[in-house]
Structures are given as C-alpha cells and as structure tokens.
Design an enzyme around this catalytic site. Structure first.
Site, PDB file in Angstrom:
ATOM      1  N   ARG A  72       0.250  14.403  -7.832  1.00 56.90           N
ATOM      2  CA  ARG A  72       0.138  15.121  -6.577  1.00 56.90           C
ATOM      3  C   ARG A  72       0.127  16.637  -6.831  1.00 56.90           C
ATOM      4  O   ARG A  72       0.437  17.422  -5.947  1.00 56.90           O
ATOM      5  CB  ARG A  72       1.278  14.738  -5.637  1.00 56.90           C
ATOM      6  CG  ARG A  72       1.163  13.300  -5.106  1.00 56.90           C
ATOM      7  CD  ARG A  72       2.163  13.011  -4.011  1.00 56.90           C
ATOM      8  NE  ARG A  72       2.089  11.636  -3.528  1.00 56.90           N
ATOM      9  CZ  ARG A  72       1.198  11.184  -2.658  1.00 56.90           C
ATOM     10  NH1 ARG A  72       0.268  12.009  -2.214  1.00 56.90           N
ATOM     11  NH2 ARG A  72       1.183   9.925  -2.265  1.00 56.90           N
ATOM     12  N   GLU A  73      -0.287  17.030  -8.014  1.00 56.04           N
ATOM     13  CA  GLU A  73      -0.363  18.461  -8.374  1.00 56.04           C
ATOM     14  C   GLU A  73      -1.301  19.208  -7.440  1.00 56.04           C
ATOM     15  O   GLU A  73      -2.444  18.805  -7.261  1.00 56.04           O
ATOM     16  CB  GLU A  73      -0.873  18.605  -9.817  1.00 56.04           C
ATOM     17  CG  GLU A  73      -1.258  20.030 -10.231  1.00 56.04           C
ATOM     18  CD  GLU A  73      -0.060  20.970 -10.296  1.00 56.04           C
ATOM     19  OE1 GLU A  73       1.051  20.486 -10.600  1.00 56.04           O
ATOM     20  OE2 GLU A  73      -0.240  22.174 -10.012  1.00 56.04           O
ATOM     21  N   GLY A 110      -4.798  15.728   0.907  1.00 60.58           N
ATOM     22  CA  GLY A 110      -4.404  16.867   0.060  1.00 60.58           C
ATOM     23  C   GLY A 110      -5.451  17.160  -0.998  1.00 60.58           C
ATOM     24  O   GLY A 110      -5.801  18.320  -1.261  1.00 60.58           O
ATOM     25  N   ILE A 132      -4.720   4.431   1.386  1.00 53.81           N
ATOM     26  CA  ILE A 132      -4.393   3.230   2.171  1.00 53.81           C
ATOM     27  C   ILE A 132      -4.120   3.620   3.623  1.00 53.81           C
ATOM     28  O   ILE A 132      -4.163   2.797   4.513  1.00 53.81           O
ATOM     29  CB  ILE A 132      -3.179   2.474   1.590  1.00 53.81           C
ATOM     30  CG1 ILE A 132      -1.896   3.311   1.707  1.00 53.81           C
ATOM     31  CG2 ILE A 132      -3.438   1.975   0.177  1.00 53.81           C
ATOM     32  CD1 ILE A 132      -0.637   2.494   1.458  1.00 53.81           C
ATOM     33  N   ASP A 133      -3.859   4.928   3.867  1.00 52.49           N
ATOM     34  CA  ASP A 133      -3.486   5.363   5.224  1.00 52.49           C
ATOM     35  C   ASP A 133      -4.673   5.428   6.175  1.00 52.49           C
ATOM     36  O   ASP A 133      -4.493   5.476   7.387  1.00 52.49           O
ATOM     37  CB  ASP A 133      -2.859   6.762   5.168  1.00 52.49           C
ATOM     38  CG  ASP A 133      -1.707   6.823   4.180  1.00 52.49           C
ATOM     39  OD1 ASP A 133      -1.438   7.932   3.666  1.00 52.49           O
ATOM     40  OD2 ASP A 133      -1.105   5.775   3.899  1.00 52.49           O
ATOM     41  N   ARG A 168      14.713 -15.676  14.612  1.00 49.54           N
ATOM     42  CA  ARG A 168      15.088 -14.267  14.402  1.00 49.54           C
ATOM     43  C   ARG A 168      13.999 -13.318  14.889  1.00 49.54           C
ATOM     44  O   ARG A 168      12.839 -13.706  15.061  1.00 49.54           O
ATOM     45  CB  ARG A 168      15.306 -14.002  12.906  1.00 49.54           C
ATOM     46  CG  ARG A 168      16.646 -14.462  12.384  1.00 49.54           C
ATOM     47  CD  ARG A 168      16.707 -14.368  10.868  1.00 49.54           C
ATOM     48  NE  ARG A 168      18.072 -14.576  10.383  1.00 49.54           N
ATOM     49  CZ  ARG A 168      18.385 -14.803   9.113  1.00 49.54           C
ATOM     50  NH1 ARG A 168      17.420 -14.835   8.201  1.00 49.54           N
ATOM     51  NH2 ARG A 168      19.636 -14.981   8.735  1.00 49.54           N
ATOM     52  N   MET A 175       3.240   1.153   5.364  1.00 45.63           N
ATOM     53  CA  MET A 175       2.971   2.551   5.057  1.00 45.63           C
ATOM     54  C   MET A 175       1.942   3.135   6.021  1.00 45.63           C
ATOM     55  O   MET A 175       1.613   2.523   7.023  1.00 45.63           O
ATOM     56  CB  MET A 175       2.495   2.679   3.612  1.00 45.63           C
ATOM     57  CG  MET A 175       3.612   2.610   2.595  1.00 45.63           C
ATOM     58  SD  MET A 175       2.968   2.910   0.943  1.00 45.63           S
ATOM     59  CE  MET A 175       4.470   3.433   0.088  1.00 45.63           C
TER      60      MET A 175
HETATM   61  O1  F6P Z   1      -0.683   8.334   1.080  1.00 55.91           O
HETATM   62  C1  F6P Z   1      -0.405   7.057   0.598  1.00 55.91           C
HETATM   63  C2  F6P Z   1       1.073   6.811   0.654  1.00 55.91           C
HETATM   64  O2  F6P Z   1       1.333   5.546   0.153  1.00 55.91           O
HETATM   65  C3  F6P Z   1       1.668   6.919   2.042  1.00 55.91           C
HETATM   66  O3  F6P Z   1       1.377   5.781   2.841  1.00 55.91           O
HETATM   67  C4  F6P Z   1       3.122   7.068   1.695  1.00 55.91           C
HETATM   68  O4  F6P Z   1       3.866   7.630   2.737  1.00 55.91           O
HETATM   69  C5  F6P Z   1       3.043   8.018   0.491  1.00 55.91           C
HETATM   70  O5  F6P Z   1       1.788   7.768  -0.134  1.00 55.91           O
HETATM   71  C6  F6P Z   1       4.129   7.811  -0.544  1.00 55.91           C
HETATM   72  O6  F6P Z   1       3.999   8.896  -1.460  1.00 55.91           O
HETATM   73  P1  F6P Z   1       4.475   8.738  -3.000  1.00 55.91           P
HETATM   74  O7  F6P Z   1       3.535   7.812  -3.677  1.00 55.91           O
HETATM   75  O8  F6P Z   1       4.381  10.156  -3.546  1.00 55.91           O
HETATM   76  O9  F6P Z   1       5.885   8.214  -2.961  1.00 55.91           O
END
Ligand code: F6P
Length: 340
Positions: A72-73, A110, A132-133, A168, A175
């Site tokens: 994530r750099e 990003g 995936i979002d 239940r 995510m």
């Molecule tokens: O952007 C994809 C994702 O999996 C999001 O759904 C989640 O909130 C985030 O990345 C988690 O980030 P990391 O992999 O840095 O923990």
C-alpha cells in the site's frame, strides 16, 4: 516498446489473470517487452523487477493473489521531514533508467490516484481497476468483486442451515471498505433478511423490531448481512455491534461471523478471469495507440477507458435509489430504515 506492470493495494482474485492478459497481449500481439515490478510502487522505488516472459506467465490465470506481490506504498504521501526521500523523483528516475515506454498500474482507488499523479509528472500510465469492494469510480465493475461475492454468498448459504438448527440470528460481516456493494449483493444472493450498508442510514432499534416481528411470526431464524463500513462506536466491529445489540434488544440467541480475508483469497471466478483478461488486453491496446493517462473500464459489456484524472480520489458507492435496493426492500428485506 517496453512496458512495466505493477500491482498495488489490497490483493484480490484475478490480478494474475490481468498480469497475464497484459503480458501475453504485449508479447504475442505487439512484440513488446514486459517488466514486472515487485510490491506495487515500492518496487519502482527500490528497483525490484522481474522480466515477464511466456514461461513466467504460464499457469497463472487461475492463481489467486499476485505473482508480483503488492503493497500500500503511496509515494506521494508526505513522510516525516528528516528522512524525506523524494519518492516520485526516484520513480521517475528508475522509470527512465528501465527504459519504460509505459507503466500499467493494477489497483483500487488509492492506486489509481497515484497513477494519476505519476501521469501528471509525465509518465505514460494506464490504470486497471481491481478490488473486491467494487468502489472504483468510472467502471461498472472491477475484477475481484465477482470472486468475493461468490465466497461471501457461499459462506452465507452455509449459515442458513446452522441458524435453522439452533433457531438463531446469524450476523455476517463482509468486506467492502466504505462501500456496501459486497453486502448488498451477497445479502440478496443468499437470502439475507436484514442488509446493512454504509450508504443507507439505519436505526438498530428498527433492526431489532424487524427481527422480533419475524420471530413472532414463527420464522425459525434470521440472516443479517452487514458491511464492515457501517457506522459503529469506535473500535467495535460491525458484526459485534449489530449482534450484541440484537441479542440485548430482542433476547434472541445471536451469533456473529466475520468473513474477513477469505473474501480476498483463492482462485478467481471464471467471470473475473474473463474480465481481468479483457482489461489487461485492452490496456495494451491503449499503449499501442499511445493513449496514455487512461484507466481501463467496463461500461455495460463494453471494455473502454476513462481519463485517469476523472477517477482519482472518488468512491463509487451504492446509490440510495439503486434498483436492487428498491426491489429487495419491496420483497421484505429490512435495511434498518424507519419504514421497516
Ligand atoms: O480494499 C480491499 C479491502 O479488503 C477492504 O475491503 C478492506 O477494508 C481492506 O482492503 C483491508 O485492508 P488491508 O488488506 O490493508 O488490511
């Protein structure tokens, strides 16, 4: 021509299919050279590269994750003053020392923002949307989403039987970061009775009321699908906030499941393999036409592209009047609204 390719941000199924789509198209159709860059933008800063030829590209179509690694750099993020390395300058330097004619950046929001900034610094950049979002602006869908949807739906399907056995309430957190696409689609696909997403304001009292109504009408169990990004008290997960409140307010036995990173793992779905391949191939066509500063995108069933500056810094969220939300609401799905 010589092109570089990097994968950045959260990984997802389909990235290797995209790398393969870029690589095989570039090598076989255009006779280009392809250089893989390790760990996202970090690899361009630290000069970590691998030559991508047909041997390296063989057998990766169905492979989860990314053979190049990711990070994530963000080279444009202001670091602490004392070790202020000029990362964008280093990237420009290594880009030209590598003799690159273009750079393909596979990533989410990003990554596309960084790709835009590098494009503005004069690099020839093409973005490919993955996450995936499904929250990248400018494309109807990103690859990774369909695979995660399949994983989440299969998990929720499994929870029906155990919820029924124990009578239940099952709360499942999926995510999606700040978007509710995964929760909405997996909730509808797997018969969620309650679906909570960040885009629709919910009242936990209404959720409890809806579940009590179901119990009174002798529904043996309920399935509650929540997006990780719904508002909760600081530090509390969506699943625990919702399940604890349901248990306290209704007295109904409630359990929670957080699917987490399983939604990012494993082999891509066939649809994601196809979409990633189409995106990769089209990225090379844009490069061959010297149409840089673009992000590949899907509009309907057509692969096209949008200018990168239109994408960076925006989120594609579920519209409150999205037809699927309206349809689900009319079929009795509770979104926690006042009118539940
Ligand atoms: O952007 C994809 C994702 O999996 C999001 O759904 C989640 O909130 C985030 O990345 C988690 O980030 P990391 O992999 O840095 O923990």
């Amino acid at each position: 021509m010589r092109i570089g390719i990097l994968t950045a941000g959260g990984d997802c199924p389909g990235i290797n299919a995209a790398i393969r789509g870029v690589g095989k198209t570039a090598i076989l159709e255009y006779g280009m050279e392809v250089i893989g860059i390790s760990s996202g933008f970090l690899g361009l800063i630290n000069e970590e590269y691998i030559k991508l030829d047909e041997n390296v590209l063989s057998g990766i179509l169905t492979l989860g994750g990314t053979i190049l690694g990711t990070s994530r750099e963000n080279p444009f993020k202001k670091g602490s003053a004392f070790n202020a390395i000029d990362k964008p300058k280093l990237i420009r330097k290594h880009y030209s020392e590598l003799g690159l004619d273009a750079l393909v950046c596979i990533g989410g929001n990003g990554t596309q923002r960084t790709a835009t900034q590098l494009s503005e610094e004069g690099l020839n950049v093409i973005g490919i949307p993955k996450t995936i979002d499904n929250d990248v602006w400018g494309t109807d869908v990103s690859f990774g989403f369909d695979s995660a949807l399949g994983i989440a739906s299969e998990a929720i399907d499994r929870l029906h039987s155990t919820a029924n056995s124990h009578k239940r309430i099952m709360v499942i957190e999926v995510m999606g970061h700040h978007a509710g696409w995964l929760a909405l689609y997996s909730g509808v696909a797997s018969g969620g009775d309650v679906i909570l997403i960040p885009e629709i304001e919910f009242d936990i009292d209404m959720v409890a009321r809806c579940l009590k109504k179901r119990a009174i009408s002798k529904k043996p169990y309920s399935i509650v699908v929540v997006a990780e990004g719904i508002p909760t008290p600081k530090g509390e997960t969506a699943a625990s906030y919702v399940s604890n409140n349901i248990q306290e307010m209704t007295g109904l036995e409630t359990r929670e499941t957080i699917l987490g990173y399983t939604q990012r793992g494993g082999s891509p779905s066939p649809m994601d393999r196809i979409l990633a391949t189409r995106f990769g191939a089209f990225a090379v066509e844009l490069i061959a036409r010297k149409n840089f500063g673009q992000m590949v995108s899907l509009k309907g069933d057509t692969v096209t592209s949008v200018p990168l500056p239109e994408v960076g810094g925006k989120l594609r969220l579920v519209p409150v009047d999205f037809p699927l939300v309206d349809k689900a609401r009319r079929m009795g799905v509770c979104f926690g609204e006042k009118s539940c």
